[in-house]
Design a protein around this motif. Structure first.
Motif, PDB file in Angstrom:
ATOM      1  N   LYS A 132      -4.702  61.330 -19.302  1.00  0.00           N
ATOM      2  CA  LYS A 132      -4.837  60.508 -18.555  1.00  0.00           C
ATOM      3  C   LYS A 132      -4.985  59.070 -18.867  1.00  0.00           C
ATOM      4  N   SER A 133      -5.674  58.846 -20.049  1.00  0.00           N
ATOM      5  CA  SER A 133      -5.651  57.508 -20.636  1.00  0.00           C
ATOM      6  C   SER A 133      -4.570  57.180 -21.355  1.00  0.00           C
ATOM      7  N   LEU A 134      -3.678  58.238 -21.968  1.00  0.00           N
ATOM      8  CA  LEU A 134      -2.617  57.780 -22.621  1.00  0.00           C
ATOM      9  C   LEU A 134      -1.458  57.402 -21.447  1.00  0.00           C
ATOM     10  N   ARG A 135      -1.474  58.133 -20.331  1.00  0.00           N
ATOM     11  CA  ARG A 135      -0.397  57.747 -19.201  1.00  0.00           C
ATOM     12  C   ARG A 135      -0.972  56.411 -18.768  1.00  0.00           C
ATOM     13  N   LEU A 136      -1.906  56.164 -18.445  1.00  0.00           N
ATOM     14  CA  LEU A 136      -2.535  54.777 -18.146  1.00  0.00           C
ATOM     15  C   LEU A 136      -1.958  53.760 -19.098  1.00  0.00           C
ATOM     16  N   ARG A 137      -2.250  53.920 -20.282  1.00  0.00           N
ATOM     17  CA  ARG A 137      -1.710  52.779 -21.409  1.00  0.00           C
ATOM     18  C   ARG A 137      -0.081  52.849 -21.212  1.00  0.00           C
ATOM     19  N   VAL A 149      -5.105  40.564 -16.627  1.00  0.00           N
ATOM     20  CA  VAL A 149      -5.902  39.493 -16.451  1.00  0.00           C
ATOM     21  C   VAL A 149      -7.436  39.633 -16.567  1.00  0.00           C
ATOM     22  N   GLN A 150      -7.863  40.621 -15.896  1.00  0.00           N
ATOM     23  CA  GLN A 150      -9.346  41.029 -16.053  1.00  0.00           C
ATOM     24  C   GLN A 150      -9.385  42.459 -15.396  1.00  0.00           C
ATOM     25  N   MET A 151     -10.580  42.775 -15.807  1.00  0.00           N
ATOM     26  CA  MET A 151     -11.259  44.178 -14.995  1.00  0.00           C
ATOM     27  C   MET A 151     -12.374  44.196 -14.833  1.00  0.00           C
ATOM     28  N   ALA A 188     -13.209  49.094 -22.054  1.00  0.00           N
ATOM     29  CA  ALA A 188     -12.585  47.668 -21.871  1.00  0.00           C
ATOM     30  C   ALA A 188     -11.416  47.418 -23.250  1.00  0.00           C
ATOM     31  N   ARG A 189     -12.195  48.000 -24.288  1.00  0.00           N
ATOM     32  CA  ARG A 189     -11.475  47.459 -25.631  1.00  0.00           C
ATOM     33  C   ARG A 189     -10.343  48.464 -25.796  1.00  0.00           C
ATOM     34  N   PHE A 190     -10.251  49.563 -25.046  1.00  0.00           N
ATOM     35  CA  PHE A 190      -9.067  50.503 -25.119  1.00  0.00           C
ATOM     36  C   PHE A 190      -7.994  49.899 -24.195  1.00  0.00           C
ATOM     37  N   VAL A 191      -8.422  49.485 -23.021  1.00  0.00           N
ATOM     38  CA  VAL A 191      -7.312  48.929 -22.030  1.00  0.00           C
ATOM     39  C   VAL A 191      -6.865  47.467 -22.542  1.00  0.00           C
ATOM     40  N   PHE A 192      -7.546  46.575 -23.217  1.00  0.00           N
ATOM     41  CA  PHE A 192      -6.892  45.413 -23.668  1.00  0.00           C
ATOM     42  C   PHE A 192      -6.310  45.468 -24.956  1.00  0.00           C
ATOM     43  N   GLY A 223      -6.423  34.894 -24.623  1.00  0.00           N
ATOM     44  CA  GLY A 223      -5.915  34.387 -23.560  1.00  0.00           C
ATOM     45  C   GLY A 223      -6.709  34.027 -22.110  1.00  0.00           C
ATOM     46  N   ASP A 224      -8.240  34.027 -22.269  1.00  0.00           N
ATOM     47  CA  ASP A 224      -9.050  33.904 -21.335  1.00  0.00           C
ATOM     48  C   ASP A 224      -9.067  34.912 -20.300  1.00  0.00           C
ATOM     49  N   ARG A 225      -8.973  36.300 -20.752  1.00  0.00           N
ATOM     50  CA  ARG A 225      -9.119  37.380 -19.987  1.00  0.00           C
ATOM     51  C   ARG A 225     -10.395  37.773 -20.193  1.00  0.00           C
ATOM     52  N   HIS A 226     -10.833  38.622 -19.145  1.00  0.00           N
ATOM     53  CA  HIS A 226     -12.139  38.889 -19.077  1.00  0.00           C
ATOM     54  C   HIS A 226     -12.218  40.317 -18.786  1.00  0.00           C
ATOM     55  N   ALA A 227     -13.613  41.048 -19.007  1.00  0.00           N
ATOM     56  CA  ALA A 227     -13.853  42.330 -18.490  1.00  0.00           C
ATOM     57  C   ALA A 227     -15.472  42.117 -18.100  1.00  0.00           C
ATOM     58  N   ALA A 228     -15.511  42.634 -16.779  1.00  0.00           N
ATOM     59  CA  ALA A 228     -16.977  42.548 -16.083  1.00  0.00           C
ATOM     60  C   ALA A 228     -17.422  44.202 -16.161  1.00  0.00           C
ATOM     61  N   LEU A 229     -18.652  44.199 -16.843  1.00  0.00           N
ATOM     62  CA  LEU A 229     -18.971  45.479 -17.048  1.00  0.00           C
ATOM     63  C   LEU A 229     -20.494  45.599 -16.492  1.00  0.00           C
ATOM     64  N   GLN A 230     -21.056  46.881 -15.875  1.00  0.00           N
ATOM     65  CA  GLN A 230     -22.058  47.143 -15.766  1.00  0.00           C
ATOM     66  C   GLN A 230     -22.603  48.398 -15.993  1.00  0.00           C
ATOM     67  N   SER A 231     -23.846  48.698 -16.475  1.00  0.00           N
ATOM     68  CA  SER A 231     -24.101  49.965 -16.907  1.00  0.00           C
ATOM     69  C   SER A 231     -25.814  50.231 -16.622  1.00  0.00           C
ATOM     70  N   GLY A 232     -26.330  51.416 -16.452  1.00  0.00           N
ATOM     71  CA  GLY A 232     -27.721  51.543 -16.375  1.00  0.00           C
ATOM     72  C   GLY A 232     -28.459  52.873 -16.047  1.00  0.00           C
TER      73      GLY A 232
END
Length: 330
Positions: A132-137, A149-151, A188-192, A223-232
């Motif tokens: 699934k991840s390899l297909r996404l990439r 741009v962002q995620m 996020a590091r994988f996606v970018f 490139g001023d691209r951002h990942a907004a992440l939440q966890s808890g």
């Protein structure tokens, strides 16, 4: 090297029972032959449940055995480095639970120890090896949604308290960042496909347990691209990700624990395209199969254990940013 790997498990942790063993059983070249516990009776009970022929009453005894080629380490985070180092010294290949170490420096030392001993080291971020991840990439590389741009990505669940759960144990390197927070960071590091340049974050610290129980993070990439992440541990929600490009977005359910039949949805304007991925095996299986290929056939890893160091550097920056209220450059 033989045609297969003989595996041992260090401890009787639940994740070994629910995730690793069923996945290993689906591989072509792996055999579970032993389990070790500091409680010999517990090891025997575990072995009886899973038809494991050999038990050890100490971790050291397993690592000294010439009947074991590789070990799975699902111990508490604070023990990963010690037992990975001892496994490497014993000539055992290592598949270690995430996060790899309790700090970036510790993880780097583990990578160095395994390299020097000539053994393979994997961190169990199994999504990195999943179809699934390899297909996404592949879809992203083909420009399905234009330039990234962002995620957003999140991983949350409620953990009732009071509790003796090791996730809330500071001495065992607990806390949400070391349990669920590391997932969206790694994703996020994988996606970018690169390391973030800076981190701005806020964490809630539990005054009784002394660990972070929720975190909100913004990772800035080139490139001023951002990942907004939440966890808890303080709210339900599970895990999800949405990846935004200049011409559309991709919604990814269950990004870090893909299912046997899974996929994602590409949205461009008012058009939606469902991409289905038929892995046909449990979540851990592709990662373990790739581990076998690397050890037995000399295949280059899709992701090296050094990747774990990057995740922990971001976690350390999240903590610093939360404590100081400032952006931390990496």
């Amino acid at each position: 090297m033989s045609d297969g790997l003989r595996w041992g498990i260090l401890s009787t942790a639940k994740i070994a029972e629910t995730a690793f063993i069923p996945s290993l059983q689906q591989t072509r070249r792996g055999e579970l032959v032993a389990v070790a516990s500091r409680d010999a009776a517990r090891a025997r009970q575990f072995a009886d449940r899973h038809d494991i022929r050999q038990t050890f009453g100490s971790y050291e005894d397993m690592l000294e055995s010439d009947q074991i080629d590789a070990v799975y380490i699902p111990l508490p985070n604070s023990l990963h480095a010690e037992w990975t180092g001892k496994a490497a010294t014993g000539g055992k290949h290592v598949f270690c639970e995430k996060p790899l170490g309790a700090s970036a420096a510790e993880a780097q030392a583990m990578v160095d120890a395994c390299r020097d001993a000539g053994v393979t080291l994997f961190e169990a971020f199994v999504f990195l090896y999943h179809p699934k991840s390899l297909r996404l990439r592949q879809v992203l590389a083909e420009g399905a949604i234009g330039d990234l741009v962002q995620m957003t990505a999140s991983f949350t669940f409620p953990l009732a308290r009071p509790t003796d759960n090791i996730r809330m144990n500071r001495e065992l390197a607990g806390g949400n960042l070391m349990d669920v927070g590391c997932y969206p960071i790694a994703y996020a590091r994988f996606v970018f496909g690169e390391e973030p340049l800076s981190v701005q974050a806020a964490c809630r610290l539990d005054p009784e347990y002394g660990v972070d129980t929720r975190s909100s993070m913004v990772l800035t990439f080139s490139g001023d691209r951002h990942a907004a992440l939440q966890s808890g541990f303080d709210a339900p929600g599970g895990q999800r990700a949405v990846i935004h490009g200049e011409t559309g977005y991709i919604a990814v359910p269950q990004p870090c624990h893909p299912k046997e039949q899974d996929g994602f949805v590409i949205v461009r304007g008012d058009r939606e395209e469902a991409v289905t991925v038929e892995a046909g095996v449990r979540t851990f299986t592709p990662a373990i199969e790739h581990f076998h290929d690397c050890v037995l056939d000399g295949v280059e890893p899709l992701v090296t254990a050094t990747n774990a160091v990057g995740t922990l550097r971001v976690i350390e920056a999240v903590r610093e940013s939360s404590a100081t209220g400032r952006r931390v450059d990496l």
